[in-house]
Design a protein around this motif. Structure first.
Motif, PDB file in Angstrom:
ATOM      1  N   ASP A  60       0.827  -1.211   0.000  1.00 27.53           N
ATOM      2  CA  ASP A  60       0.000   0.000   0.000  1.00 27.53           C
ATOM      3  C   ASP A  60       0.858   1.257   0.000  1.00 27.53           C
ATOM      4  O   ASP A  60       0.538   2.252  -0.675  1.00 27.53           O
ATOM      5  N   VAL A  61       1.948   1.223   0.752  1.00 28.05           N
ATOM      6  CA  VAL A  61       2.858   2.376   0.778  1.00 28.05           C
ATOM      7  C   VAL A  61       3.519   2.543  -0.584  1.00 28.05           C
ATOM      8  O   VAL A  61       3.653   3.670  -1.097  1.00 28.05           O
ATOM      9  N   ALA A  64       0.937   4.135  -2.907  1.00 32.49           N
ATOM     10  CA  ALA A  64       0.700   5.551  -2.605  1.00 32.49           C
ATOM     11  C   ALA A  64       1.895   6.419  -2.961  1.00 32.49           C
ATOM     12  O   ALA A  64       1.737   7.607  -3.290  1.00 32.49           O
ATOM     13  N   THR A  66       3.656   6.289  -5.558  1.00 30.03           N
ATOM     14  CA  THR A  66       3.716   6.586  -6.986  1.00 30.03           C
ATOM     15  C   THR A  66       3.089   7.942  -7.319  1.00 30.03           C
ATOM     16  O   THR A  66       3.412   8.527  -8.347  1.00 30.03           O
ATOM     17  N   TYR A  67       2.180   8.417  -6.476  1.00 30.30           N
ATOM     18  CA  TYR A  67       1.599   9.754  -6.713  1.00 30.30           C
ATOM     19  C   TYR A  67       1.817  10.645  -5.482  1.00 30.30           C
ATOM     20  O   TYR A  67       0.958  11.408  -5.076  1.00 30.30           O
ATOM     21  N   PHE A  68       3.017  10.519  -4.887  1.00 27.01           N
ATOM     22  CA  PHE A  68       3.338  11.264  -3.668  1.00 27.01           C
ATOM     23  C   PHE A  68       3.223  12.775  -3.874  1.00 27.01           C
ATOM     24  O   PHE A  68       2.668  13.499  -3.042  1.00 27.01           O
ATOM     25  N   ARG A  71      -0.553  13.822  -4.041  1.00 27.54           N
ATOM     26  CA  ARG A  71      -1.296  13.701  -2.792  1.00 27.54           C
ATOM     27  C   ARG A  71      -0.365  13.120  -1.727  1.00 27.54           C
ATOM     28  O   ARG A  71      -0.398  11.934  -1.406  1.00 27.54           O
ATOM     29  N   ASP A  74      -1.644  10.990   1.395  1.00 26.66           N
ATOM     30  CA  ASP A  74      -1.982   9.576   1.214  1.00 26.66           C
ATOM     31  C   ASP A  74      -0.790   8.685   1.535  1.00 26.66           C
ATOM     32  O   ASP A  74      -0.928   7.637   2.180  1.00 26.66           O
ATOM     33  N   THR A  75       0.373   9.118   1.082  1.00 28.78           N
ATOM     34  CA  THR A  75       1.577   8.326   1.353  1.00 28.78           C
ATOM     35  C   THR A  75       1.907   8.318   2.838  1.00 28.78           C
ATOM     36  O   THR A  75       2.223   7.270   3.413  1.00 28.78           O
ATOM     37  N   ALA A  78      -0.509   6.099   4.628  1.00 29.76           N
ATOM     38  CA  ALA A  78      -0.217   4.682   4.387  1.00 29.76           C
ATOM     39  C   ALA A  78       0.996   4.227   5.207  1.00 29.76           C
ATOM     40  O   ALA A  78       1.009   3.107   5.738  1.00 29.76           O
TER      41      ALA A  78
END
Length: 412
Positions: A60-61, A64, A66-68, A71, A74-75, A78
């Motif tokens: 999951d981390v 997340a 990949t689009y740090f 957003r 989100d990272t 996670a």
């Protein structure tokens, strides 16, 4: 002016000069003399680095991340979820599982922690005695194995009443470890052979000798690579009954810790151990036989470590195998370092490592975190304890004696 024809007197070499390499004893004393604050800081630092590895291993981390830049929260969320859930599962698997279906299952993790910690404490006490005497006993694996071999032979071949059979099997385990460690002690005292090299080589000999023994008619059982089972009269009694595995070995480990405290802090023999560990040259000048003390240290260290092997066999395993020692012998080194080779610290460190082992399984089951992370945590603890300047630099802690020197300079 001095006579140019005469040479100036030779100045004594400064062994503590900046260019001199630190001796084995000084390095060991530096690690063992660290404060409890330093030990706690090393543990916290290991958990922080472990959290980083847990986050990197979580799918999951990774998704997340990949689009740090789009957003970032989100990272971060996670990462927090991954690390916190892993450590919560580690705690539940090691201390108390509030999600269990029954009270017995809820407290079973704590009993598993104490069960796993018993041989770790005993082996850690043995390694710690060597450390305080300035000796690196790295032969825990071999001494545990030989202690288990002798305990197993007494356990399945002797027909004795309950109680006496258990006592003799435990004594046999201590004798097996003591004899195996005494080999390194005698070679160190007589020939100067380094105990690290000798004990490591003895580890291999012990494992391969056990592999051979369990194929002989004396030890062999119908199951390949497994020796005959130990009789019920030689097994350590269960303290809580089913479904718990906690046995009398944990009480034995606590009693051994009390005995080691008396030996090292209140007895003449313990004073000799500590004197040789602090300064063997001064101890020799004071009339202490360094060679004899070296052998006695290894005998005591090996007896405790061999007793750990007997506890492992008679407490949970019952059947001797070549892998009876597992990683206890090497984990004991970390336990002794983390506990600063003091009995109380060794007990607490052994329980902590037992918690890591017990909780790691649940952590992997519930969160998918690789159980190898637990091994990484243990290795990081060793790294940070062995490098006090690094821990002090990270947490900005003063060096030993720095505050006292500052106060003296200020008063001057």
């Amino acid at each position: 002016m001095s006579d140019p024809g005469t040479m100036p007197p030779a100045q004594p070499k400064d062994r503590t000069s900046r260019g001199a390499a630190p001796s084995q004893s000084s390095v060991l004393q530096d690690m063992l003399s660290s404060t409890w604050l330093m030990t706690f800081a090393a543990l916290v630092l290991a958990l922080l680095f472990g959290g980083v590895l847990i986050a990197f291993a979580d799918p999951d981390v990774q998704a997340a991340a990949t689009y740090f830049f789009a957003r970032p929260l989100d990272t971060l969320g996670a990462i927090w979820t991954s690390v916190s859930s892993a450590y919560v599962a580690l705690f539940q698997g090691a201390v108390f599982d509030w999600d269990a279906s029954s009270p017995a299952r809820a407290i079973r993790p704590l009993t598993e922690t104490l069960t796993i910690s018993a041989p770790l404490i005993l082996a850690g006490l043995g390694v710690g005695v060597g450390f305080r005497a300035g000796l690196f006993n790295i032969g825990g694996q071999g001494q545990i194995t030989l202690g288990a071999v002798l305990a197993a032979w007494i356990g399945f071949s002797w027909n004795l009443p309950i109680g006496l059979h258990l006592v003799l099997a435990l004594v046999g385990g201590a004798v097996g470890g003591a004899v195996w460690a005494a080999i390194a002690g005698v070679l160190k005292a007589r020939t100067g052979a380094h105990e690290v090299i000798v004990t490591i080589m003895l580890n291999y000999i012990a494992v391969y000798a056990t592999l051979y023994l369990i194929t002989t008619s004396v030890f062999a059982s119908p199951t390949p690579q497994v020796a005959k089972p130990v009789a019920d009269t030689a097994m350590l009694p269960n303290l809580l009954g089913e479904p718990f595995r906690l046995h009398l070995g944990f009480v034995l480990a606590l009693a051994a810790a009390a005995g080691v405290w008396w030996l090292m802090e209140r007895s003449t023999l313990g004073f000799r151990f500590r004197a040789v560990g602090s300064n063997p040259h001064a101890a020799r000048t004071a009339g202490i036989s360094v060679a004899t003390t070296t052998v006695l240290v290894m005998v005591v260290s090996g007896a405790l470590t061999g007793l750990a092997g007997a506890t492992q066999l008679l407490g949970t395993e019952r059947n001797l195998t070549a892998a009876i020692a597992g990683s206890i012998g090497f984990d004991a080194i970390t336990v002794a370092l983390l506990g600063r080779s003091k009995p109380l610290g060794t007990v607490l460190a052994g329980i902590l490592f037992g918690a890591f082992a017990a909780g790691g399984r649940l952590m992997q089951t519930r969160t998918g975190t690789p159980i190898d992370i637990v091994l990484v945590l243990q290795s990081l603890i060793v790294l940070f304890i062995a490098a006090p300047p690094l821990v002090r630099a990270v947490f900005r802690l003063p060096a030993p004696g720095q505050r006292r020197r500052s106060a003296v300079e200020a008063a001057a």
